[in-house]
Design a protein around this motif. Structure first.
Motif, PDB file in Angstrom:
ATOM      1  N   ILE A   1     -67.904 -11.158   7.629  1.00 33.85           N
ATOM      2  CA  ILE A   1     -69.259 -10.794   7.218  1.00 33.85           C
ATOM      3  C   ILE A   1     -69.695 -11.594   5.996  1.00 33.85           C
ATOM      4  N   THR A   2     -68.766 -11.851   5.077  1.00 37.74           N
ATOM      5  CA  THR A   2     -69.101 -12.592   3.860  1.00 37.74           C
ATOM      6  C   THR A   2     -69.514 -14.030   4.149  1.00 37.74           C
ATOM      7  N   GLU A   3     -69.178 -14.551   5.322  1.00 39.28           N
ATOM      8  CA  GLU A   3     -69.514 -15.934   5.685  1.00 39.28           C
ATOM      9  C   GLU A   3     -70.595 -16.023   6.762  1.00 39.28           C
ATOM     10  N   ALA A   4     -71.050 -14.888   7.273  1.00 39.51           N
ATOM     11  CA  ALA A   4     -71.949 -14.879   8.435  1.00 39.51           C
ATOM     12  C   ALA A   4     -73.263 -15.623   8.179  1.00 39.51           C
ATOM     13  N   PHE A   5     -73.905 -15.378   7.032  1.00 41.49           N
ATOM     14  CA  PHE A   5     -75.190 -16.048   6.756  1.00 41.49           C
ATOM     15  C   PHE A   5     -75.007 -17.550   6.620  1.00 41.49           C
ATOM     16  N   GLU A   6     -73.969 -17.940   5.907  1.00 42.75           N
ATOM     17  CA  GLU A   6     -73.713 -19.369   5.715  1.00 42.75           C
ATOM     18  C   GLU A   6     -73.492 -20.049   7.059  1.00 42.75           C
ATOM     19  N   ARG A   7     -72.694 -19.440   7.914  1.00 44.32           N
ATOM     20  CA  ARG A   7     -72.422 -20.022   9.236  1.00 44.32           C
ATOM     21  C   ARG A   7     -73.687 -20.044  10.091  1.00 44.32           C
ATOM     22  N   ALA A   8     -74.475 -18.978  10.047  1.00 45.95           N
ATOM     23  CA  ALA A   8     -75.686 -18.903  10.865  1.00 45.95           C
ATOM     24  C   ALA A   8     -76.742 -19.912  10.419  1.00 45.95           C
ATOM     25  N   ARG A   9     -76.710 -20.307   9.162  1.00 43.96           N
ATOM     26  CA  ARG A   9     -77.694 -21.263   8.650  1.00 43.96           C
ATOM     27  C   ARG A   9     -77.303 -22.711   8.897  1.00 43.96           C
ATOM     28  N   GLU A  10     -76.069 -22.943   9.337  1.00 48.73           N
ATOM     29  CA  GLU A  10     -75.648 -24.305   9.656  1.00 48.73           C
ATOM     30  C   GLU A  10     -76.447 -24.802  10.855  1.00 48.73           C
ATOM     31  N   GLN A  11     -76.818 -26.067  10.816  1.00 45.42           N
ATOM     32  CA  GLN A  11     -77.573 -26.643  11.933  1.00 45.42           C
ATOM     33  C   GLN A  11     -76.649 -26.903  13.108  1.00 45.42           C
ATOM     34  N   PRO A  12     -77.087 -26.644  14.309  1.00 49.41           N
ATOM     35  CA  PRO A  12     -78.406 -26.129  14.627  1.00 49.41           C
ATOM     36  C   PRO A  12     -78.455 -24.606  14.464  1.00 49.41           C
ATOM     37  N   ALA A  13     -79.446 -24.127  13.773  1.00 44.10           N
ATOM     38  CA  ALA A  13     -79.626 -22.698  13.534  1.00 44.10           C
ATOM     39  C   ALA A  13     -80.667 -22.170  14.523  1.00 44.10           C
ATOM     40  N   ASN A  14     -80.641 -20.861  14.766  1.00 42.32           N
ATOM     41  CA  ASN A  14     -81.643 -20.300  15.683  1.00 42.32           C
ATOM     42  C   ASN A  14     -82.250 -19.030  15.118  1.00 42.32           C
ATOM     43  N   ASP A  15     -83.472 -18.779  15.524  1.00 47.34           N
ATOM     44  CA  ASP A  15     -84.270 -17.688  14.962  1.00 47.34           C
ATOM     45  C   ASP A  15     -83.694 -16.308  15.216  1.00 47.34           C
ATOM     46  N   SER A  16     -83.209 -16.041  16.411  1.00 44.32           N
ATOM     47  CA  SER A  16     -82.775 -14.676  16.722  1.00 44.32           C
ATOM     48  C   SER A  16     -81.558 -14.265  15.905  1.00 44.32           C
ATOM     49  N   THR A  17     -80.630 -15.185  15.684  1.00 42.32           N
ATOM     50  CA  THR A  17     -79.445 -14.868  14.881  1.00 42.32           C
ATOM     51  C   THR A  17     -79.833 -14.659  13.425  1.00 42.32           C
ATOM     52  N   LEU A  18     -80.628 -15.547  12.873  1.00 38.00           N
ATOM     53  CA  LEU A  18     -81.030 -15.422  11.470  1.00 38.00           C
ATOM     54  C   LEU A  18     -81.832 -14.141  11.232  1.00 38.00           C
ATOM     55  N   THR A  19     -82.784 -13.862  12.114  1.00 41.27           N
ATOM     56  CA  THR A  19     -83.600 -12.654  11.970  1.00 41.27           C
ATOM     57  C   THR A  19     -82.740 -11.400  12.032  1.00 41.27           C
ATOM     58  N   ALA A  20     -81.834 -11.352  13.000  1.00 37.72           N
ATOM     59  CA  ALA A  20     -80.984 -10.165  13.162  1.00 37.72           C
ATOM     60  C   ALA A  20     -80.094  -9.939  11.941  1.00 37.72           C
ATOM     61  N   LEU A  21     -79.508 -11.005  11.419  1.00 37.75           N
ATOM     62  CA  LEU A  21     -78.653 -10.867  10.238  1.00 37.75           C
ATOM     63  C   LEU A  21     -79.451 -10.403   9.028  1.00 37.75           C
ATOM     64  N   LEU A  22     -80.637 -10.943   8.851  1.00 34.90           N
ATOM     65  CA  LEU A  22     -81.463 -10.535   7.731  1.00 34.90           C
ATOM     66  C   LEU A  22     -81.877  -9.063   7.829  1.00 34.90           C
ATOM     67  N   LEU A  23     -82.231  -8.622   9.024  1.00 34.59           N
ATOM     68  CA  LEU A  23     -82.584  -7.215   9.200  1.00 34.59           C
ATOM     69  C   LEU A  23     -81.402  -6.290   8.918  1.00 34.59           C
ATOM     70  N   ALA A  24     -80.218  -6.658   9.424  1.00 39.52           N
ATOM     71  CA  ALA A  24     -79.026  -5.838   9.186  1.00 39.52           C
ATOM     72  C   ALA A  24     -78.676  -5.808   7.700  1.00 39.52           C
ATOM     73  N   LYS A  25     -78.837  -6.935   7.037  1.00 39.41           N
ATOM     74  CA  LYS A  25     -78.559  -6.972   5.597  1.00 39.41           C
ATOM     75  C   LYS A  25     -79.569  -6.105   4.839  1.00 39.41           C
ATOM     76  N   GLU A  26     -80.833  -6.226   5.192  1.00 34.42           N
ATOM     77  CA  GLU A  26     -81.882  -5.433   4.526  1.00 34.42           C
ATOM     78  C   GLU A  26     -81.651  -3.949   4.703  1.00 34.42           C
ATOM     79  N   ASP A  27     -81.095  -3.557   5.851  1.00 35.54           N
ATOM     80  CA  ASP A  27     -80.799  -2.147   6.111  1.00 35.54           C
ATOM     81  C   ASP A  27     -79.470  -1.695   5.512  1.00 35.54           C
ATOM     82  N   GLY A  28     -78.813  -2.584   4.752  1.00 36.72           N
ATOM     83  CA  GLY A  28     -77.570  -2.234   4.073  1.00 36.72           C
ATOM     84  C   GLY A  28     -76.349  -2.149   4.985  1.00 36.72           C
ATOM     85  N   LEU A  29     -76.418  -2.783   6.117  1.00 34.41           N
ATOM     86  CA  LEU A  29     -75.301  -2.724   7.060  1.00 34.41           C
ATOM     87  C   LEU A  29     -74.307  -3.865   6.897  1.00 34.41           C
ATOM     88  N   LEU A  30     -74.691  -4.903   6.156  1.00 36.95           N
ATOM     89  CA  LEU A  30     -73.807  -6.050   5.931  1.00 36.95           C
ATOM     90  C   LEU A  30     -73.598  -6.248   4.443  1.00 36.95           C
TER      91      LEU A  30
END
Length: 189
Positions: free
Chosen positions: A160-189
């Motif tokens: 989990i501590t590396e998930a955002f960094e890995r998801a932002r590596e190119q090529p990145a995609n919208d659905s993964t980034l959006t989902a991770l950000l929502l889960a983080k905002e909800d305090g789940l990550l």
């Protein structure tokens, strides 16, 4: 701000009807009286799954960190291999959470003991008629993997501590980034 009543639908034309989507255009009278064609693609609803794997399930993690399940797959449409969260189409009659549990098991071989809908939203509203939802899943147990005939993907876990960094590596995609950000905002990550 213009109101929906300021727009008049004059014609709806479907130009493409494929097994995957419909495509066409609406001819509208705009608020200023002019007419314009607005092109669209209509896709079925989809779900993206943020699936947490507890450290005790992973024998490979020596640090005791929880991980997220990812899949790596080649996307022929854009000719790139992406690291993505598990995702898929919502079948007729399914809720987003039911579809998430089914897709997670089919793609990764893990079945969640609980799921929670984090967000439903419209995607690329300038051209798509497509709703997507993000579902959080946890309490993963072994299930039965059953890939579709067009799914050639590898399952991997990312701390989990590396998930955002890995998801932002190119090529990145919208659905993964959006989902991770929502889960983080909800305090789940």
């Amino acid at each position: 701000m213009t109101d929906i009543d300021d727009w008049e639908l004059l014609e709806e034309v479907t130009e493409y009807d494929t097994p995957w989507y419909e495509g066409g255009y609406d001819r509208l009278r705009q608020p200023d009286g002019s007419e314009k064609q607005y092109y669209w693609a209509d896709l079925p609803p989809a779900v993206v799954v943020v699936a947490r794997v507890d450290a005790d399930v992973l024998e490979s993690d020596e640090n005791g960190q929880d991980h997220l399940l990812f899949v790596e797959q080649y996307r022929p449409t854009i000719r790139e291999t992406h690291l993505e969260l598990p995702a898929g189409i919502v079948e007729d009659g399914e809720s987003y959470t039911t579809a998430a549990a089914r897709e997670l098991e089919e793609e990764t071989g893990f079945r969640p003991s609980s799921t929670a809908l984090l967000q439903e939203y419209a995607v690329a509203t300038g051209v798509l008629r497509h709703d997507r939802a993000v579902v959080y899943a946890e309490g993963l147990e072994p299930g039965e993997r059953e890939l579709d005939n067009n799914e050639f993907l590898e399952v991997t876990t990312v701390p989990i501590t590396e998930a955002f960094e890995r998801a932002r590596e190119q090529p990145a995609n919208d659905s993964t980034l959006t989902a991770l950000l929502l889960a983080k905002e909800d305090g789940l990550l």
